[in-house]
Scaffold this active site. Structure first.
Site, mmCIF file in Angstrom:
data_model
loop_
_atom_site.group_PDB
_atom_site.id
_atom_site.type_symbol
_atom_site.label_atom_id
_atom_site.label_comp_id
_atom_site.label_asym_id
_atom_site.label_seq_id
_atom_site.Cartn_x
_atom_site.Cartn_y
_atom_site.Cartn_z
ATOM 1 N N ARG A 57 0.820 -1.212 0.000
ATOM 2 C CA ARG A 57 0.000 0.000 0.000
ATOM 3 C C ARG A 57 0.856 1.265 0.000
ATOM 4 O O ARG A 57 0.397 2.343 -0.335
ATOM 5 C CB ARG A 57 -0.981 0.003 1.184
ATOM 6 C CG ARG A 57 -1.982 1.126 1.091
ATOM 7 C CD ARG A 57 -3.187 1.090 2.053
ATOM 8 N NE ARG A 57 -3.150 0.090 3.076
ATOM 9 C CZ ARG A 57 -2.543 0.236 4.257
ATOM 10 N NH1 ARG A 57 -1.917 1.353 4.561
ATOM 11 N NH2 ARG A 57 -2.571 -0.751 5.142
ATOM 12 N N TYR A 110 -14.404 20.157 -12.872
ATOM 13 C CA TYR A 110 -14.809 18.777 -13.116
ATOM 14 C C TYR A 110 -15.877 18.402 -12.073
ATOM 15 O O TYR A 110 -15.696 18.627 -10.878
ATOM 16 C CB TYR A 110 -13.593 17.845 -13.013
ATOM 17 C CG TYR A 110 -13.991 16.420 -13.187
ATOM 18 C CD1 TYR A 110 -14.282 15.926 -14.452
ATOM 19 C CD2 TYR A 110 -14.119 15.566 -12.102
ATOM 20 C CE1 TYR A 110 -14.696 14.622 -14.630
ATOM 21 C CE2 TYR A 110 -14.525 14.261 -12.266
ATOM 22 C CZ TYR A 110 -14.814 13.792 -13.539
ATOM 23 O OH TYR A 110 -15.223 12.500 -13.705
ATOM 24 N N ASP A 186 -5.782 21.278 -12.017
ATOM 25 C CA ASP A 186 -6.172 20.061 -12.728
ATOM 26 C C ASP A 186 -5.804 20.259 -14.205
ATOM 27 O O ASP A 186 -6.425 21.046 -14.902
ATOM 28 C CB ASP A 186 -7.676 19.831 -12.553
ATOM 29 C CG ASP A 186 -8.150 18.510 -13.161
ATOM 30 O OD1 ASP A 186 -7.490 18.014 -14.102
ATOM 31 O OD2 ASP A 186 -9.190 17.996 -12.714
ATOM 32 N N LYS A 211 -7.485 9.749 -18.736
ATOM 33 C CA LYS A 211 -7.812 10.448 -19.982
ATOM 34 C C LYS A 211 -6.617 10.409 -20.939
ATOM 35 O O LYS A 211 -6.256 9.352 -21.392
ATOM 36 C CB LYS A 211 -8.286 11.870 -19.657
ATOM 37 C CG LYS A 211 -9.301 11.930 -18.490
ATOM 38 C CD LYS A 211 -10.637 11.289 -18.823
ATOM 39 C CE LYS A 211 -11.547 11.089 -17.622
ATOM 40 N NZ LYS A 211 -11.791 12.243 -16.782
HETATM 41 C C1 LIG Z 1 -12.115 12.499 -15.460
HETATM 42 C C2 LIG Z 1 -11.619 13.714 -14.771
HETATM 43 C C3 LIG Z 1 -11.333 13.693 -13.398
HETATM 44 C C4 LIG Z 1 -11.595 12.477 -12.525
HETATM 45 O O1 LIG Z 1 -10.746 11.420 -12.869
HETATM 46 P P1 LIG Z 1 -11.154 9.857 -12.717
HETATM 47 O O2 LIG Z 1 -9.933 9.190 -13.234
HETATM 48 O O3 LIG Z 1 -12.381 9.631 -13.523
HETATM 49 O O4 LIG Z 1 -11.384 9.608 -11.267
HETATM 50 C C5 LIG Z 1 -10.836 14.862 -12.818
HETATM 51 N N1 LIG Z 1 -10.647 15.984 -13.548
HETATM 52 C C6 LIG Z 1 -10.913 16.040 -14.859
HETATM 53 C C7 LIG Z 1 -10.698 17.306 -15.609
HETATM 54 C C8 LIG Z 1 -11.403 14.906 -15.520
HETATM 55 O O5 LIG Z 1 -11.679 14.974 -16.821
#
Ligand SMILES: *Cc1c(COP(=O)(O)O)cnc(C)c1O
Length: 398
Positions: A57, A110, A186, A211
């Site tokens: 972990r 998001y 982000d 993504k």
């Molecule tokens: C998809 C996304 C997230 C969350 O990520 P997950 O991998 O789905 O938990 C956070 N910020 C943005 C801009 C995203 O597109």
């Protein structure tokens, strides 16, 4: 659209780093790729000291090359931290806000991050101030508190999801630091190849690795990167104790996918810009939201702080919500699905999600442009938009 190679410890361009980073040491018959290590624990013959793997972990050798590659790409001097999802990384980042503190966040963040912040603030953990992140005066007023408590954290997302507003990142980072607030950005939509938040002043950069970085819609993973050793230590502790860790196979797949990041981003960005111009002239579209268009309100800022414009664009369909649903159901090459950043082009009407802010128009479609041939993507959009504009299709039953 080409990348501006930024400074890198080995003077390599980012499109070389995505290929070269995180390789095993060279030696005769050494593997070219890092192995997947499936072990929940590690042999320990003495006292456990800081930095020992000790238990699965806390650490896994399969995470290391991915964390190294993400840190190099973001220009972080500390290794990045991978998490079991982007939202797990969001959760760790929000834990940096002191109890009773203040978080300033874009109202079009998001959705999952916004819901998490709203729920934590409703519990009384901190005060949430949501802002139009494209409006400097509004963000700065929220940071200083205008008589109330000043902010402890500024959350940045630029361009925002799904309205694609562009934040003035360097100015807002300076304003946040002036009141003693940390900045978390982000960077999922842009990738480190297109935008470098740490260089623009952010303290921590966040990715949904799910993504673009992994890029094939087959992995859920997140990451944080920072050059601040103390912050990294706190975030690592949070990951170890809260347990939202990455599976070794997912970490391996993400690095495997990242090898082609530069090619994928170059292709999808060029197609997005091309499609945005064509959609802008289509009768079935009332508005195109894309910072790459010279008429877009975020264009000048995006040009100044990004090396491209990304490959997410949004359109408002002229006939309203029903026409927008009809467009989605008439598409054959585009896949109707949420998420973004994969090789395949995805499209969705954002307001179909119950939590989507009401400020997002009901007829808005978000397009994640993939790496297919742009003429095929255009032909498919054109036929679906034209059919919907003629009222040739009924909206699908919900
Ligand atoms: C998809 C996304 C997230 C969350 O990520 P997950 O991998 O789905 O938990 C956070 N910020 C943005 C801009 C995203 O597109």
């Amino acid at each position: 659209m080409t990348y501006q190679p930024s400074a890198h410890p080995d003077q390599l361009s980012p499109d070389t780093v995505v290929v070269a980073a995180g390789r095993p040491a060279r030696g005769h018959d050494a593997p070219v790729n890092p192995p997947i290590v499936l072990s929940s624990t590690y042999v320990g013959t003495g006292q456990v000291v800081d930095g020992d793997r000790a238990y699965g972990r806390y650490s896994n050798p399969t995470w290391d090359p991915l964390e190294d590659a993400i840190a190099q790409l973001e220009g972080a001097t500390e290794p990045a931290l991978v998490f079991g999802s982007g939202l797990a990384a969001v959760s760790a980042a929000l834990s940096l806000i002191p109890v009773g503190g203040v978080l300033v966040m874009p109202s079009h963040s998001y959705q999952g991050a916004l819901v998490m912040a709203q729920e934590q603030s409703a519990k009384g953990l901190f005060t949430l101030r949501t802002v139009d992140v494209a409006n400097n005066d509004e963000v700065i007023a929220a940071l200083t508190g205008a008589g109330e408590k000043a902010a402890d954290m500024l959350w940045l997302e630029s361009p925002t999801n799904p309205m694609l507003e562009v934040a003035d990142m360097a100015v807002l980072c300076r304003s946040a630091h002036a009141v003693g607030a940390l900045v978390v950005t982000d960077n999922t939509f842009s990738t480190p190849l297109v935008q470098q938040p740490l260089a623009l002043g952010s303290d921590v950069v966040l990715h949904s690795v799910t993504k673009y970085l992994a890029g094939h819609s087959d992995v859920i993973l997140g990451a944080l990167a920072t050059s601040n050793a103390d912050l990294r230590h706190t975030l690592l502790h949070h990951r170890s104790i809260h347990g939202a860790i990455a599976g070794p196979f997912e970490a391996w797949l993400a690095l495997r996918g990242m090898r082609t990041l530069a090619l994928r981003v170059e292709r999808s960005q060029a197609s997005a810009l091309d499609l945005a111009h064509r959609l802008d002239m289509h009768d079935g579209v009332s508005r195109v939201l894309f910072p790459g268009l010279p008429s877009d309100p975020g264009h000048v800022r995006a040009k100044a702080q990004m090396s491209g414009f990304g490959s997410i664009l949004c359109i408002e369909v002229a006939g309203g919500q029903e026409a927008a649903d009809a467009v989605v159901s008439a598409l054959k090459v585009w896949t109707p699905a949420t998420s973004l950043g994969g090789v395949e082009s995805l499209i969705e009407r954002r307001r179909r999600h119950a939590n989507e802010p009401a400020t997002v128009p009901a007829s808005l479609l978000r397009l994640s442009v993939g790496i297919e041939n742009v003429e095929d993507l255009w032909a498919d959009l054109n036929q679906a938009l034209s059919q919907a504009a003629r009222g040739g299709l009924a909206a699908p039953a919900q």
